[in-house]
Design a protein around this motif. Structure first.
Motif, short mmCIF file in Angstrom:
data_model
loop_
_atom_site.label_atom_id
_atom_site.label_comp_id
_atom_site.label_asym_id
_atom_site.label_seq_id
_atom_site.Cartn_x
_atom_site.Cartn_y
_atom_site.Cartn_z
N VAL A 135 0.76 -1.34 -0.01
CA VAL A 135 -0.23 -0.01 0.06
C VAL A 135 0.76 1.13 -0.05
O VAL A 135 0.82 2.18 -0.65
CB VAL A 135 -0.81 -0.10 1.15
N LEU A 136 2.09 1.19 0.79
CA LEU A 136 2.87 2.30 0.80
C LEU A 136 3.65 2.62 -0.29
O LEU A 136 3.69 3.62 -0.77
CB LEU A 136 3.97 2.18 1.83
N GLN A 154 2.32 2.09 -3.50
CA GLN A 154 1.28 2.53 -4.76
C GLN A 154 0.76 3.88 -4.36
O GLN A 154 -0.06 4.25 -5.03
CB GLN A 154 0.34 1.32 -4.77
N ARG A 155 1.09 4.54 -3.18
CA ARG A 155 0.26 5.73 -2.94
C ARG A 155 0.93 6.71 -3.85
O ARG A 155 2.14 6.61 -4.64
CB ARG A 155 0.57 6.04 -1.40
N PRO A 156 0.06 7.98 -4.07
CA PRO A 156 0.68 8.84 -5.01
C PRO A 156 1.95 9.68 -4.56
O PRO A 156 1.74 9.98 -3.38
CB PRO A 156 -0.43 9.95 -4.78
N GLY A 157 2.89 9.49 -5.36
CA GLY A 157 4.12 10.18 -4.65
C GLY A 157 4.21 11.46 -5.10
O GLY A 157 3.32 12.21 -5.57
N LYS A 158 5.39 12.08 -4.92
CA LYS A 158 5.90 13.62 -4.86
C LYS A 158 6.21 13.69 -6.51
O LYS A 158 6.58 14.76 -6.91
CB LYS A 158 7.00 14.27 -3.96
N SER A 206 -12.13 -0.39 -2.89
CA SER A 206 -11.95 0.31 -1.91
C SER A 206 -12.91 0.19 -0.66
O SER A 206 -12.46 0.35 0.78
CB SER A 206 -11.93 1.64 -2.35
N LYS A 230 -11.41 -0.67 2.94
CA LYS A 230 -11.23 0.42 3.78
C LYS A 230 -12.61 0.19 4.90
O LYS A 230 -12.27 0.80 5.92
CB LYS A 230 -11.36 1.82 3.13
#
Lengths: 279, 307
Positions: free
Chosen positions: A235-236, A238-242, B271, B275
């Motif tokens: 999950v970490l 695939q999160r939207p990055g900078k 989701s 979630k």
């Protein structure tokens, strides 16, 4: 350790199965596992390969049932149906020619490769590209056949890299046969295995549960924690990055977040989300 | 042999009931998903089906539904086979329906049906874990995986497990709707992709799809009636009648509830599942454990209970 209850005949719910039926069931399950493994290794279609692997594992689950290990058998089936299907999904998304149409029509297949690739994307003119007796000069002319959907994922232009067809296959098959012969020889030689002379517990789930929660609790919970950490990591990642995405991904994301096709006869009011607004 | 015949008869009766009830109910407004009409009188001619997987799909889906029917009790003796790990067995064999949809969708080899195969597999990831967490509650209270034993435990404790476990019941209804592809979770069979696999199968294969997709709704509702609504136990009427009443009631409730909300895409399902449903399911397991420690739902006659 709780004292093991003696096996009571009154508790036995299993029907007495005749030896003929047992042998027949064993033959069927063994055939499914071996034929599935052979098909997995030889077919040209990614999808079929995964399905054959699943069939092989389901055959092994049948062997578990013959050993009265019903819980293990069902665990095996559950894990492998879900797991294999998801794995197949990713194989399809990440590979060119997942349906094996190109591979099976451009190569002269014989033996199990020909058999397990039967019927993959036959050319519309009716000539079977993978028939060994066919004059294979026509095959190049039939390249322009209508693309079916099995080839639309990750199409590649004319790649001659047939990496699935590796020269190591023959060696691998020889090695596997050798190991098989060795195992059967071991069986015939009859070493003195430690065999427990007691009937299996009819309530195996209870015993397995007690073992997992008493004796092996630390290992069990540790494995659970490890898997949880794996999920967190995924999950970490695939999160939207900078960092900005590549242009290709931007297009994909725009396609995903586009307003969906409106349902013709939807009696409900729109939710008022951003994507419901007419653009 | 009689139990096999009874199982098949019950399955066919349930499927007939479902296949007749559902289209009548849904009418013409909104998407009908798996209940939409299938060509049975004529076959569908495809250009390039995979000759193995195309035919295997509907057959395997039907096999999954019939196997699931085996462990559903209509009375203490009217049960195909009281498997001692019945509930776990049920969860496992219903997955064969998903396998059938995947095989059939891929085997038909049209863009829409392949899309249907992808969506069905993605939906599998969404519902399996919440469904398992919803089913764990009754197992904990009844101290058994056998369906007959769970019904008997509810009858002895004079308590449907719906009463102490409302969260688990709601969870079961939602994930069960995902499992049977009814609204609002019918994306694998949605109209924009031509109703998925249903449009590319005809003849006997179409009939088998109708059987499998109606049957999966029937068996999931029947299992919900067994583990949350006391199964065949009830006053005045014989057991099988109670079982049918509860099953049909739960079916109607599920379809009605599902039609009250907007259709969800598979991404939204995932989701929602990860979630909301899984945390709520874990909380439900915790609550049920606490209730059991407080003595709720104890079967006073079982050897392990009431301490």
């Amino acid at each position: 350790m709780p004292v093991k209850t003696p096996f009571l005949l009154e508790e036995a719910t299993e029907m007495e199965v005749s030896p003929v039926l047992q042998w027949a069931a064993f033959g069927i399950f063994a055939f499914i596992s071996i034929a599935g493994a052979l098909g997995m290794a030889t077919t040209m279609s990614m999808f079929r390969s995964g399905i054959f692997l699943m069939a092989s594992f389901i055959g092994v689950a049948g062997l578990f049932i013959l050993l009265l290990a019903d819980l293990l058998a069902l665990l095996q089936i559950m894990m492998y149906i879900g797991g294999m299907l998801v794995m197949i999904l990713f194989m399809l998304l990440f590979s060119g020619d997942p349906g094996g149409g190109m591979m099976s029509t451009h190569m002269r297949l014989r033996g199990p490769e020909w058999f397990f690739s039967l019927g993959l994307a036959r050319s519309p003119s009716g000539t079977d590209g993978n028939n060994a007796n066919d004059s294979s000069d026509k095959e190049e002319d039939q390249r322009d056949q209508a693309r079916d959907s099995h080839q639309e994922e990750g199409e590649k232009e004319e790649s001659n890299d047939m990496s699935m067809f590796t020269p190591a296959k023959r060696g691998a098959a020889g090695l596997a046969l050798g190991i098989g012969v060795l195992l059967i020889a071991l069986l015939l030689w009859r070493p003195h295995w430690a065999v427990v002379a007691q009937m299996p517990d009819p309530d195996s789930p209870r015993r397995i549960g007690h073992l997992l929660m008493d004796k092996y609790m630390i290992a069990f919970e540790g494995a659970g924690l490890l898997i949880l950490l794996g999920i967190f990591g995924a999950v970490l990642l695939q999160r939207p990055g900078k960092y900005p995405d590549s242009a290709h991904r931007e297009e994909l994301r725009a396609a995903v977040e586009d307003a969906p096709a409106p349902v013709k006869t939807d009696p409900l009011k729109p939710l008022g989300l951003d994507r419901d607004r007419e653009k | 042999m009689t139990s096999v015949l009874a199982t098949v008869a019950a399955l066919l009766a349930g499927v007939g009931l479902t296949a007749w009830l559902e289209p009548k109910w849904l009418g013409a407004n909104g998407e009908r998903g798996p209940a939409s009409p299938v060509k049975i009188a004529a076959d569908v001619r495809l250009t390039q089906p995979d000759p193995w997987l195309y035919y295997a799909g509907p057959v395997i889906a039907c096999m999954g539904v019939s196997w699931a029917m085996v462990c559903i009790p209509f009375s203490p003796s009217l049960v195909g086979n009281d498997v001692n790990i019945g509930l776990f067995y049920f969860i496992v064999v219903v997955d064969f329906v998903v396998l059938g949809i995947a095989l059939g969708g891929w085997g038909a080899n049209t863009p829409d049906s392949v899309e249907s195969c992808y969506r069905a597999i993605a939906q599998l990831i969404a519902y399996v874990i919440p469904l398992g967490l919803a089913i764990i509650g009754p197992i904990m209270m009844a101290r058994s995986l056998s369906t007959v034993h769970i019904v008997e435990a509810q009858a002895n404790a004079q308590l449907w497990y719906l009463i102490p476990q409302p969260i688990g019941f709601i969870l079961y209804v939602i994930s069960g709707l995902m499992q049977v592809y009814r609204a609002p979770f019918l994306e694998p069979f949605a109209d924009p992709i031509g109703r998925g696999v249903l449009s590319v199968f005809g003849g006997w294969k179409g009939l088998l799809w109708r059987l499998a997709l109606s049957g999966v709704l029937f068996v999931v509702a029947a299992m919900g009636a067994v583990i949350f609504l006391g199964g065949y136990s009830g006053p005045f009427l014989p057991g099988p009648v109670w079982m049918v009443i509860k099953t049909v009631g739960l079916m109607v409730l599920m379809i009605w509830l599902g039609r009250q909300v907007r259709l969800l895409s598979v991404a939204e399902m995932l989701s929602l599942s990860w979630k909301v449903l899984i945390p709520v399911g874990l909380l439900n397991v915790l609550l049920v454990g606490g209730l059991i420690l407080l003595g709720a739902g104890q079967d006073p006659f079982s050897p392990g209970g009431g301490h």
